[in-house]
Design an enzyme around this catalytic site. Structure first.
Site, PDB file in Angstrom:
ATOM      1  N   GLY A 120      -1.434  -5.389  -3.950  1.00  0.00           N
ATOM      2  CA  GLY A 120      -1.173  -6.646  -4.634  1.00  0.00           C
ATOM      3  C   GLY A 120      -2.244  -7.653  -4.282  1.00  0.00           C
ATOM      4  CE  LYS A 167       1.859  -9.019  -5.372  1.00  0.00           C
ATOM      5  NZ  LYS A 167       3.240  -9.110  -4.887  1.00  0.00           N
ATOM      6  CG  HIS A 212      10.084  -2.429  -6.503  1.00  0.00           C
ATOM      7  ND1 HIS A 212      10.773  -2.943  -5.419  1.00  0.00           N
ATOM      8  CD2 HIS A 212       8.848  -3.002  -6.475  1.00  0.00           C
ATOM      9  CE1 HIS A 212       9.984  -3.793  -4.769  1.00  0.00           C
ATOM     10  NE2 HIS A 212       8.807  -3.837  -5.384  1.00  0.00           N
ATOM     11  NE  ARG A 213      10.565   0.826   0.495  1.00  0.00           N
ATOM     12  CZ  ARG A 213      10.393   1.277   1.737  1.00  0.00           C
ATOM     13  NH1 ARG A 213      11.197   2.222   2.206  1.00  0.00           N
ATOM     14  NH2 ARG A 213       9.437   0.804   2.503  1.00  0.00           N
ATOM     15  CB  SER A 218       3.616  -0.491  -2.596  1.00  0.00           C
ATOM     16  OG  SER A 218       3.452  -1.761  -3.180  1.00  0.00           O
ATOM     17  N   GLY A 219       2.722  -2.544  -0.167  1.00  0.00           N
ATOM     18  CA  GLY A 219       3.203  -3.663   0.640  1.00  0.00           C
ATOM     19  C   GLY A 219       2.197  -4.089   1.693  1.00  0.00           C
ATOM     20  N   GLY A 220       1.450  -5.142   1.421  1.00  0.00           N
ATOM     21  CA  GLY A 220       0.519  -5.679   2.409  1.00  0.00           C
ATOM     22  C   GLY A 220      -0.717  -4.841   2.628  1.00  0.00           C
ATOM     23  CD  GLN A 234       2.619  -0.181  -6.635  1.00  0.00           C
ATOM     24  OE1 GLN A 234       2.733   0.584  -7.576  1.00  0.00           O
ATOM     25  NE2 GLN A 234       3.661  -0.700  -6.025  1.00  0.00           N
ATOM     26  CG  ASP A 290       5.927  -8.293  -7.323  1.00  0.00           C
ATOM     27  OD1 ASP A 290       6.567  -7.400  -6.728  1.00  0.00           O
ATOM     28  OD2 ASP A 290       5.045  -8.967  -6.783  1.00  0.00           O
ATOM     29  CD  GLU A 291       9.777  -7.827  -5.600  1.00  0.00           C
ATOM     30  OE1 GLU A 291       9.837  -8.766  -4.784  1.00  0.00           O
ATOM     31  OE2 GLU A 291       8.722  -7.195  -5.835  1.00  0.00           O
TER      32      GLU A 291
END
EC number: 4.1.1.39
Length: 428
Positions: free
Chosen positions: A378, A151, A270-271, A354-356, A376, A179-180
């Site tokens: 960030g 990040k 990564h979706r 992953s996410g938040g 995962q 990152d994506e």
């Protein structure tokens, strides 16, 4: 369309592909009519009687709507495998999730699940490494893996990117990924970023005695360029490549999987963008279908949601995705619109949460997912009050506490990085 494909007495054959759909007919259209039109349009029929469709051909290839529940707005259709190009995900989707999603005869239509017969599964590679292969690759056998995303998402130079990755590795991360939306921008060119970050990953390995994996994003404008980037990673000694599965597309994923064995790289999926067609519970395609297609094609690990983080996804949905990733035989679950699936020996994928996420969520993540998950983080690492390295250390400490059955507060008494994370993120 004059034919009726409702066939309640039909027993699907072992070679049939089965789909479950959610259907909401348009005003003035009854449920059976909508189901018939959907089944026909997704296979052999058209909007009107066609002379070129002989009775013999229709009898051999017609779809069978063998299950209907109008109250639940659910139908299941059995399709002959002859309707499909074996080994082609794009062609399968062009049939069972193609024109039918645009038909006026339905207000909403959603592909909930696909069950593939073994005869079709055999035409796909499945994951090259899979869950057990990733554990062997990383040298981590008995705990969840800890990963991070560099990040900010974009804006860092290649040098700064590599430095952030190094601090993450040094603090305890097993995996660091792009990152994506970071690919090959002017400020951070792909090849330079990969070279610098892999060098620092190697340095962190020598310092920590642990394997450290960098997941570099090879998403590209063309399949040719995507493969070129993968081969750059191979030549640099990487173990992984990352791909944005939906923006890249199914043909790109199958192309990548065909080339991955020669490169010897594990594939991280990564979706991003999946919600464009998975989030609406009444229309489009479910994330369950996306996950199954990823395992079929042969991605090694896939983002599935977190339950506790910032991304949309109810617990039952996320756990259904987890099961589809890791189980050899997935049992049917009508309440969650999950069809039974025998994976026929295709390797499991490693699920990624992953996410938040913050370090303080690790006890809940461990309770939800168990050991077979990649956790995962960030901002949960890079926003740590003491910096990135301390953020990674806090994650490892929180995981150690969970594995030992000790509360975070108790473990933090002798671990200042975890203590700082608790003070920042744990709600009082």
């Amino acid at each position: 369309m004059q034919r009726d494909y409702i066939d309640a007495g039909y027993s699907p054959k072992d070679t049939d592909l089965i789909c479950e759909f959610h259907i909401e007919p348009s005003a003035g259209v009854n449920f059976e009519e909508a189901a018939t039109h959907m089944a026909g349009e997704s296979s052999i029929d058209s909007w009107t009687e066609i002379a070129t469709l002989s009775p013999e051909l229709a009898a051999r290839l017609k779809p069978h709507v063998f299950y209907m529940d109008e109250d639940a707005q659910t139908v299941r259709v059995a399709y002959s495998e002859e309707l499909f190009e074996l080994g082609s995900v794009p062609q399968v989707l062009s049939a069972v999730a193609g024109n039918i999603l645009s038909m006026k005869i339905v207000d909403n239509l959603r592909l909930q699940d696909i069950a593939f017969p073994k005869s079709m599964l055999r035409e796909f590679k499945g994951p090259g490494f899979g869950l057990s292969g990733i554990r062997e690759l990383t040298g981590v056998q008995d705990r969840p893996l800890i990963g991070t995303i560099v990040k900010p998402k974009v804006g860092l130079t290649s040098e700064k990117h590599a430095e952030v990755a190094y601090n993450s590795f040094a603090g305890g991360c097993d995996l660091v990924k792009d990152d994506e939306n970071l690919t090959d921008q002017k400020f951070n060119k792909f090849e330079k970023r990969a070279e610098l970050t892999l060098k620092l990953a190697e340095k962190a390995e020598s310092e920590t005695g642990e394997r450290k994996m960098y997941l570099c994003n090879i998403t590209a404008p063309t399949c040719k360029e995507m493969i070129r980037r993968m081969n750059i990673l191979k030549d640099l000694g990487a173990s992984y490549a990352m791909i944005d599965i939906v923006p890249a597309g199914w043909t790109a994923l199958q192309t990548l999987r065909e080339e991955a064995d020669d490169a010897g790289l594990a594939l991280h999926a990564h979706r991003c963008m999946h919600s464009a067609y998975t989030r609406n519970p009444r229309h489009g395609i479910s994330m369950l279908v996306v996950a199954k297609l990823c395992r079929l094609i042969g991605l090694d690990q896939l983002h599935i949601g977190t339950v506790v983080g910032k991304m949309h996804g109810e617990k039952h949905e996320v756990l259904s995705l987890r099961d589809e990733c890791v189980l050899d035989n997935v049992p049917a679950d009508e309440s969650q619109h999950v069809l039974a699936q025998d994976w026929g020996g295709l390797k499991p994928m490693f699920p990624v949460a992953s996410g938040g996420l913050a370090p303080t969520m690790i006890p809940d993540l461990y309770t939800i997912f168990g050991r077979d998950v990649i956790m995962q983080f960030g901002g949960g690492i890079h926003a740590h009050p003491m910096g990135t390295k301390a953020g990674a250390a806090a994650c490892r400490q929180a995981l150690e506490a969970s594995l030992e059955g000790v509360s975070l507060q108790e473990y933090a008494k002798n671990h200042r990085e975890l203590e700082a994370a608790i003070n920042k993120w744990l709600k009082k």
